[in-house]
Design a protein around this motif. Structure first.
Motif, PDB file in Angstrom:
ATOM      1  N   ILE A   1       0.761  -0.766  -0.218  1.00 47.00           N
ATOM      2  CA  ILE A   1       0.137   0.066   0.129  1.00 47.00           C
ATOM      3  C   ILE A   1       0.773   1.472   0.064  1.00 47.00           C
ATOM      4  CG2 ILE A   1      -0.027  -0.276   2.013  1.00 47.00           C
ATOM      5  CD1 ILE A   1      -3.132   0.793   2.004  1.00 47.00           C
ATOM      6  N   SER A   2      -0.002   2.224  -0.614  1.00 46.10           N
ATOM      7  CA  SER A   2       1.468   3.563  -0.582  1.00 46.10           C
ATOM      8  C   SER A   2       1.273   3.779   0.317  1.00 46.10           C
ATOM      9  CB  SER A   2       0.994   4.083  -2.074  1.00 46.10           C
ATOM     10  OG  SER A   2      -0.023   4.520  -2.118  1.00 46.10           O
ATOM     11  N   PHE A   3       1.867   4.888   0.909  1.00 43.95           N
ATOM     12  CA  PHE A   3       1.675   6.449   2.105  1.00 43.95           C
ATOM     13  C   PHE A   3       1.890   7.613   1.901  1.00 43.95           C
ATOM     14  CE2 PHE A   3       2.165   7.593   6.668  1.00 43.95           C
ATOM     15  CZ  PHE A   3       1.276   7.544   6.598  1.00 43.95           C
TER      16      PHE A   3
ATOM     17  N   GLU B   1       2.091  10.922   4.422  1.00 45.09           N
ATOM     18  CA  GLU B   1       1.664  11.806   6.065  1.00 45.09           C
ATOM     19  C   GLU B   1       0.347  13.246   4.995  1.00 45.09           C
ATOM     20  OE1 GLU B   1       2.546  12.183   8.682  1.00 45.09           O
ATOM     21  OE2 GLU B   1       3.739   9.845   8.295  1.00 45.09           O
ATOM     22  N   THR B   2       0.008  13.541   4.088  1.00 43.38           N
ATOM     23  CA  THR B   2      -0.279  14.574   3.955  1.00 43.38           C
ATOM     24  C   THR B   2      -2.286  12.926   3.864  1.00 43.38           C
ATOM     25  OG1 THR B   2      -0.843  14.548   1.471  1.00 43.38           O
ATOM     26  CG2 THR B   2       0.754  15.729   2.423  1.00 43.38           C
ATOM     27  N   ALA B   3      -2.298  12.802   3.189  1.00 47.90           N
ATOM     28  CA  ALA B   3      -3.055  11.709   3.599  1.00 47.90           C
ATOM     29  C   ALA B   3      -3.636  10.597   4.548  1.00 47.90           C
ATOM     30  CB  ALA B   3      -3.769  10.994   1.917  1.00 47.90           C
ATOM     31  N   ALA B   4      -2.855  10.572   5.651  1.00 48.34           N
ATOM     32  CA  ALA B   4      -2.831  10.067   6.578  1.00 48.34           C
ATOM     33  C   ALA B   4      -3.968   9.578   7.408  1.00 48.34           C
ATOM     34  CB  ALA B   4      -2.108  10.482   7.528  1.00 48.34           C
ATOM     35  N   LEU B   5      -5.080  10.196   6.981  1.00 44.10           N
ATOM     36  CA  LEU B   5      -6.132   9.079   7.617  1.00 44.10           C
ATOM     37  C   LEU B   5      -7.740   8.636   6.632  1.00 44.10           C
ATOM     38  CD1 LEU B   5      -8.372   9.407  10.019  1.00 44.10           C
ATOM     39  CD2 LEU B   5      -9.619  11.522   8.965  1.00 44.10           C
ATOM     40  N   ALA B   6      -7.053   8.819   5.563  1.00 42.83           N
ATOM     41  CA  ALA B   6      -7.594   8.132   4.186  1.00 42.83           C
ATOM     42  C   ALA B   6      -7.261   6.860   3.807  1.00 42.83           C
ATOM     43  CB  ALA B   6      -7.645   8.978   2.954  1.00 42.83           C
ATOM     44  N   LYS B   7      -5.191   6.891   4.282  1.00 41.42           N
ATOM     45  CA  LYS B   7      -4.641   5.825   4.308  1.00 41.42           C
ATOM     46  C   LYS B   7      -4.935   5.252   5.555  1.00 41.42           C
ATOM     47  CE  LYS B   7      -2.947   6.115   0.234  1.00 41.42           C
ATOM     48  NZ  LYS B   7      -2.975   5.435  -0.657  1.00 41.42           N
TER      49      LYS B   7
ATOM     50  N   ALA C   1      -8.013   4.291   7.187  1.00 42.79           N
ATOM     51  CA  ALA C   1      -9.203   3.583   6.709  1.00 42.79           C
ATOM     52  C   ALA C   1      -8.750   2.824   5.596  1.00 42.79           C
ATOM     53  CB  ALA C   1     -10.157   4.716   5.887  1.00 42.79           C
ATOM     54  N   GLU C   2      -8.049   3.085   3.989  1.00 40.22           N
ATOM     55  CA  GLU C   2      -7.898   1.556   3.248  1.00 40.22           C
ATOM     56  C   GLU C   2      -6.373   0.673   3.893  1.00 40.22           C
ATOM     57  OE1 GLU C   2      -5.448   2.000  -1.031  1.00 40.22           O
ATOM     58  OE2 GLU C   2      -4.894   3.346   0.745  1.00 40.22           O
ATOM     59  N   GLU C   3      -5.565   0.751   4.921  1.00 42.86           N
ATOM     60  CA  GLU C   3      -5.060  -0.020   5.859  1.00 42.86           C
ATOM     61  C   GLU C   3      -5.925  -1.184   6.331  1.00 42.86           C
ATOM     62  OE1 GLU C   3      -2.178  -0.419   9.324  1.00 42.86           O
ATOM     63  OE2 GLU C   3      -1.879   1.131   7.840  1.00 42.86           O
TER      64      GLU C   3
END
Length: 177
Positions: free
Chosen positions: A138-140, A142-148, A150-152
């Motif tokens: 999965i890509s990561f 920091e600017t989209a930490a909350l969305a990432k 949820a994806e995780e």
């Protein structure tokens, strides 16, 4: 003239129908069949070990949905189990697998590991210790930490479902107790 005949809607529909019939006959002849619900050699199972993790609970729900009576230490039942499913390892791992030149995390590897064995209540092993391991990258950012995050969570839930289906197929492969 021949091009005009092939362009007619009725002709195309007839050709499409003939192709589908040929494909169906070809698949039937080779033994192809859609996956059926698993059939088990037992009617009741006791789950021991790590039975209160998310993957273990999903497995227990899938067994109940398949018509198997499930007993565990938290929900005692009066049914004597025919088999004992021991969950040895049930874990999720999150490992950094890629960084940029300044050391910021850019890629993660998610792992779902499930190790179990199946035996009779008398101790005869029906399935030796088996480990299932799934990995997803999965890509990561920091600017989209909350969305990432949820994806995780969604990817771990999806991997849990895949492992549950693999365990059910292995349990269905047991033909006699």
């Amino acid at each position: 003239m021949a091009a005009a005949v092939l362009k007619s809607p009725a002709r195309r529909a007839a050709l499409r129908g003939a192709a589908m019939a040929g494909l169906t006959l070809g698949l039937t002849g080779c033994g192809f069949a859609l996956r059926q619900a698993p059939k088990f050699a037992f009617e009741s199972v006791q789950v021991t070990g790590q039975e209160n993790t998310s993957m273990s609970r999903a497995l227990q729900q899938a067994l109940v949905a398949s018509g198997i009576q499930v007993a565990n230490s938290s929900a005692g039942t009066a049914v004597a189990p025919q088999v004992v499913l021991t969950v040895l390892v049930d874990q999720h791992e999150r490992v950094v697998s890629g960084q940029n030149e300044s050391g910021e995390v850019r890629e993660l590897t998610l792992r779902a590991r499930f190790r179990f064995r199946l035996s009779t209540p008398t101790g005869k092993y029906l399935l030796e210790e088996t480990e299932l391991l799934l990995e997803r990258d999965i890509s990561f950012s920091e600017t989209a930490a909350l969305a990432k995050a949820a994806e995780e969570t969604m990817m771990f839930r999806d991997m849990d479902g895949d492992i549950v289906q693999q365990v059910l197929r292995r349990l269905a492969a047991v033909k006699s107790l």
